[in-house]
Design a protein around this motif. Structure first.
Motif, PDB file in Angstrom:
ATOM      1  N   GLY A  80       0.779  -1.228   0.000  1.00  0.00           N
ATOM      2  CA  GLY A  80       0.000   0.000   0.000  1.00  0.00           C
ATOM      3  C   GLY A  80       0.808   1.274   0.000  1.00  0.00           C
ATOM      4  O   GLY A  80       0.305   2.333  -0.328  1.00  0.00           O
ATOM      5  N   ASN A  81       2.084   1.197   0.351  1.00  0.00           N
ATOM      6  CA  ASN A  81       2.905   2.404   0.401  1.00  0.00           C
ATOM      7  C   ASN A  81       3.623   2.689  -0.914  1.00  0.00           C
ATOM      8  O   ASN A  81       4.354   3.659  -1.012  1.00  0.00           O
ATOM      9  CB  ASN A  81       3.914   2.297   1.540  1.00  0.00           C
ATOM     10  N   GLU A  82       3.432   1.880  -1.920  1.00  0.00           N
ATOM     11  CA  GLU A  82       4.071   2.088  -3.212  1.00  0.00           C
ATOM     12  C   GLU A  82       3.073   2.784  -4.132  1.00  0.00           C
ATOM     13  O   GLU A  82       2.022   2.247  -4.455  1.00  0.00           O
ATOM     14  CB  GLU A  82       4.499   0.747  -3.810  1.00  0.00           C
ATOM     15  N   SER A  83       3.429   4.004  -4.577  1.00  0.00           N
ATOM     16  CA  SER A  83       2.463   4.822  -5.323  1.00  0.00           C
ATOM     17  C   SER A  83       2.051   4.185  -6.646  1.00  0.00           C
ATOM     18  O   SER A  83       0.885   4.261  -7.033  1.00  0.00           O
ATOM     19  CB  SER A  83       3.041   6.214  -5.569  1.00  0.00           C
ATOM     20  N   GLN A  84       2.968   3.548  -7.346  1.00  0.00           N
ATOM     21  CA  GLN A  84       2.611   2.919  -8.626  1.00  0.00           C
ATOM     22  C   GLN A  84       1.600   1.795  -8.397  1.00  0.00           C
ATOM     23  O   GLN A  84       0.626   1.661  -9.124  1.00  0.00           O
ATOM     24  CB  GLN A  84       3.857   2.370  -9.321  1.00  0.00           C
ATOM     25  N   VAL A  85       1.822   1.006  -7.375  1.00  0.00           N
ATOM     26  CA  VAL A  85       0.911  -0.092  -7.053  1.00  0.00           C
ATOM     27  C   VAL A  85      -0.443   0.463  -6.607  1.00  0.00           C
ATOM     28  O   VAL A  85      -1.487  -0.060  -6.988  1.00  0.00           O
ATOM     29  CB  VAL A  85       1.520  -1.009  -5.963  1.00  0.00           C
ATOM     30  N   GLN A  86      -0.426   1.556  -5.835  1.00  0.00           N
ATOM     31  CA  GLN A  86      -1.682   2.173  -5.410  1.00  0.00           C
ATOM     32  C   GLN A  86      -2.511   2.613  -6.608  1.00  0.00           C
ATOM     33  O   GLN A  86      -3.724   2.416  -6.634  1.00  0.00           O
ATOM     34  CB  GLN A  86      -1.406   3.394  -4.530  1.00  0.00           C
ATOM     35  N   ARG A  87      -1.862   3.212  -7.611  1.00  0.00           N
ATOM     36  CA  ARG A  87      -2.589   3.654  -8.807  1.00  0.00           C
ATOM     37  C   ARG A  87      -3.183   2.461  -9.548  1.00  0.00           C
ATOM     38  O   ARG A  87      -4.325   2.509 -10.004  1.00  0.00           O
ATOM     39  CB  ARG A  87      -1.659   4.441  -9.734  1.00  0.00           C
ATOM     40  N   GLN A  88      -2.411   1.383  -9.680  1.00  0.00           N
ATOM     41  CA  GLN A  88      -2.914   0.204 -10.373  1.00  0.00           C
ATOM     42  C   GLN A  88      -4.073  -0.428  -9.611  1.00  0.00           C
ATOM     43  O   GLN A  88      -5.074  -0.844 -10.207  1.00  0.00           O
ATOM     44  CB  GLN A  88      -1.788  -0.814 -10.584  1.00  0.00           C
ATOM     45  N   ILE A  89      -3.955  -0.484  -8.300  1.00  0.00           N
ATOM     46  CA  ILE A  89      -5.021  -1.051  -7.477  1.00  0.00           C
ATOM     47  C   ILE A  89      -6.280  -0.186  -7.597  1.00  0.00           C
ATOM     48  O   ILE A  89      -7.382  -0.702  -7.750  1.00  0.00           O
ATOM     49  CB  ILE A  89      -4.567  -1.185  -6.001  1.00  0.00           C
ATOM     50  N   ALA A  90      -6.097   1.131  -7.549  1.00  0.00           N
ATOM     51  CA  ALA A  90      -7.251   2.032  -7.670  1.00  0.00           C
ATOM     52  C   ALA A  90      -7.939   1.849  -9.025  1.00  0.00           C
ATOM     53  O   ALA A  90      -9.175   1.846  -9.104  1.00  0.00           O
ATOM     54  CB  ALA A  90      -6.809   3.480  -7.489  1.00  0.00           C
ATOM     55  N   GLY A  91      -7.160   1.690 -10.093  1.00  0.00           N
ATOM     56  CA  GLY A  91      -7.741   1.461 -11.413  1.00  0.00           C
ATOM     57  C   GLY A  91      -8.525   0.170 -11.477  1.00  0.00           C
ATOM     58  O   GLY A  91      -9.629   0.125 -12.049  1.00  0.00           O
ATOM     59  N   LEU A  92      -7.975  -0.883 -10.885  1.00  0.00           N
ATOM     60  CA  LEU A  92      -8.685  -2.168 -10.858  1.00  0.00           C
ATOM     61  C   LEU A  92      -9.955  -2.079 -10.015  1.00  0.00           C
ATOM     62  O   LEU A  92     -10.987  -2.642 -10.378  1.00  0.00           O
ATOM     63  CB  LEU A  92      -7.773  -3.271 -10.334  1.00  0.00           C
ATOM     64  N   GLU A  93      -9.877  -1.373  -8.878  1.00  0.00           N
ATOM     65  CA  GLU A  93     -11.068  -1.217  -8.048  1.00  0.00           C
ATOM     66  C   GLU A  93     -12.155  -0.452  -8.797  1.00  0.00           C
ATOM     67  O   GLU A  93     -13.332  -0.800  -8.725  1.00  0.00           O
ATOM     68  CB  GLU A  93     -10.720  -0.483  -6.746  1.00  0.00           C
ATOM     69  N   GLN A  94     -11.743   0.588  -9.526  1.00  0.00           N
ATOM     70  CA  GLN A  94     -12.713   1.373 -10.294  1.00  0.00           C
ATOM     71  C   GLN A  94     -13.362   0.503 -11.369  1.00  0.00           C
ATOM     72  O   GLN A  94     -14.575   0.554 -11.563  1.00  0.00           O
ATOM     73  CB  GLN A  94     -12.026   2.598 -10.934  1.00  0.00           C
ATOM     74  N   GLN A  95     -12.563  -0.284 -12.048  1.00  0.00           N
ATOM     75  CA  GLN A  95     -13.105  -1.156 -13.088  1.00  0.00           C
ATOM     76  C   GLN A  95     -14.022  -2.207 -12.472  1.00  0.00           C
ATOM     77  O   GLN A  95     -15.052  -2.559 -13.043  1.00  0.00           O
ATOM     78  CB  GLN A  95     -11.978  -1.817 -13.873  1.00  0.00           C
ATOM     79  N   LEU A  96     -13.659  -2.713 -11.296  1.00  0.00           N
ATOM     80  CA  LEU A  96     -14.493  -3.698 -10.607  1.00  0.00           C
ATOM     81  C   LEU A  96     -15.837  -3.082 -10.225  1.00  0.00           C
ATOM     82  O   LEU A  96     -16.887  -3.685 -10.448  1.00  0.00           O
ATOM     83  CB  LEU A  96     -13.772  -4.225  -9.360  1.00  0.00           C
ATOM     84  N   LYS A  97     -15.821  -1.856  -9.681  1.00  0.00           N
ATOM     85  CA  LYS A  97     -17.070  -1.179  -9.318  1.00  0.00           C
ATOM     86  C   LYS A  97     -17.912  -0.908 -10.555  1.00  0.00           C
ATOM     87  O   LYS A  97     -19.133  -1.043 -10.529  1.00  0.00           O
ATOM     88  CB  LYS A  97     -16.767   0.127  -8.585  1.00  0.00           C
ATOM     89  N   SER A  98     -17.274  -0.521 -11.629  1.00  0.00           N
ATOM     90  CA  SER A  98     -17.990  -0.256 -12.877  1.00  0.00           C
ATOM     91  C   SER A  98     -18.667  -1.523 -13.392  1.00  0.00           C
ATOM     92  O   SER A  98     -19.811  -1.492 -13.831  1.00  0.00           O
ATOM     93  CB  SER A  98     -17.013   0.285 -13.921  1.00  0.00           C
ATOM     94  N   ALA A  99     -17.950  -2.631 -13.329  1.00  0.00           N
ATOM     95  CA  ALA A  99     -18.510  -3.908 -13.791  1.00  0.00           C
ATOM     96  C   ALA A  99     -19.688  -4.336 -12.910  1.00  0.00           C
ATOM     97  O   ALA A  99     -20.671  -4.888 -13.398  1.00  0.00           O
ATOM     98  CB  ALA A  99     -17.440  -4.986 -13.798  1.00  0.00           C
ATOM     99  N   GLN A 100     -19.582  -4.075 -11.625  1.00  0.00           N
ATOM    100  CA  GLN A 100     -20.661  -4.448 -10.708  1.00  0.00           C
ATOM    101  C   GLN A 100     -21.903  -3.596 -10.941  1.00  0.00           C
ATOM    102  O   GLN A 100     -23.024  -4.055 -10.759  1.00  0.00           O
ATOM    103  CB  GLN A 100     -20.202  -4.301  -9.252  1.00  0.00           C
ATOM    104  N   ALA A 101     -21.703  -2.351 -11.349  1.00  0.00           N
ATOM    105  CA  ALA A 101     -22.824  -1.435 -11.528  1.00  0.00           C
ATOM    106  C   ALA A 101     -23.603  -1.708 -12.814  1.00  0.00           C
ATOM    107  O   ALA A 101     -24.785  -1.386 -12.905  1.00  0.00           O
ATOM    108  CB  ALA A 101     -22.320   0.001 -11.531  1.00  0.00           C
ATOM    109  N   LYS A 102     -22.957  -2.294 -13.800  1.00  0.00           N
ATOM    110  CA  LYS A 102     -23.616  -2.543 -15.078  1.00  0.00           C
ATOM    111  C   LYS A 102     -24.631  -3.680 -14.940  1.00  0.00           C
ATOM    112  O   LYS A 102     -24.410  -4.648 -14.238  1.00  0.00           O
ATOM    113  CB  LYS A 102     -22.583  -2.909 -16.154  1.00  0.00           C
ATOM    114  N   THR A 103     -25.690  -3.533 -15.652  1.00  0.00           N
ATOM    115  CA  THR A 103     -26.685  -4.612 -15.658  1.00  0.00           C
ATOM    116  C   THR A 103     -26.318  -5.610 -16.733  1.00  0.00           C
ATOM    117  O   THR A 103     -25.784  -5.261 -17.781  1.00  0.00           O
ATOM    118  CB  THR A 103     -28.087  -4.044 -15.936  1.00  0.00           C
ATOM    119  N   ALA A 104     -26.607  -6.864 -16.468  1.00  0.00           N
ATOM    120  CA  ALA A 104     -26.278  -7.927 -17.419  1.00  0.00           C
ATOM    121  C   ALA A 104     -27.311  -7.968 -18.540  1.00  0.00           C
ATOM    122  O   ALA A 104     -28.494  -7.812 -18.311  1.00  0.00           O
ATOM    123  CB  ALA A 104     -26.219  -9.263 -16.704  1.00  0.00           C
TER     124      ALA A 104
END
Length: 167
Positions: free
Chosen positions: A112-136
């Motif tokens: 969690g203290n590595e900024s590059q990893v934090q950005r990648q994790i945040a991007g994946l979390e955003q994509q995960l939330k986006s996928a969850q919000a979409k209707t099938a």
């Protein structure tokens, strides 16, 4: 004469005690360390502590690597399920969300203290939330879009895995 020997022995013991090494100062790969330092590290448990720390890091890395494999398996299952019925898609999506969520939580805790990893994790979390919000939807266009989204997710997970040094 005996008291002089006792004082000399006491002086040697105190000198050696003053050379005590901390476990963090012990490095088994340091070839320039003196014999006294090496003996002190061995006696004080510095080398053992270093081995324990490396074993713990290895165990954590293996667990994260297994989580990466689980995410890949779930992505593959999700890709397969896009060709199947809606219930299978929802079940595969739930499995993917759970495994990716666990992986991201573990990576946040460990890196969690590595900024590059934090950005990648945040991007994946955003994509995960986006996928969850979409209707099938079972339309061909929606299935194609879902396949492309899964490929993008797989690519991001790949990038994160390689940036952390896993293979």
């Amino acid at each position: 004469m005996t008291t002089v020997k006792h004082w000399a022995a006491l002086a040697v013991v105190l000198a050696l005690a003053g050379c005590a090494s901390k476990s963090g100062d012990c490095d088994a790969t340091n070839r320039d360390a003196s014999m006294l330092t090496k003996m002190n590290c061995d006696y004080s448990g510095g080398y053992s502590e270093q081995v324990k720390q490396k074993e713990q890091a290895l165990t954590a890395s293996r667990q994260e690597n297994a989580m990466f494999r689980q995410v890949y398996d779930n992505i593959a299952a999700q890709q397969t399920s896009t060709r199947q019925d809606l219930a299978s898609q929802q079940q595969a999506q739930a499995s993917l969300n759970q495994s990716l969520g666990q992986l991201l939580k573990s990576l946040k805790a460990r890196h969690g203290n590595e900024s590059q990893v934090q950005r990648q994790i945040a991007g994946l979390e955003q994509q995960l939330k986006s996928a969850q919000a979409k209707t099938a939807s079972n339309t061909p266009a929606a299935l194609t879009a879902k396949q492309e989204e899964l490929k993008a997710l797989q690519k991001k997970v790949n990038q994160l895995q390689f940036s952390l040094g896993y293979e």
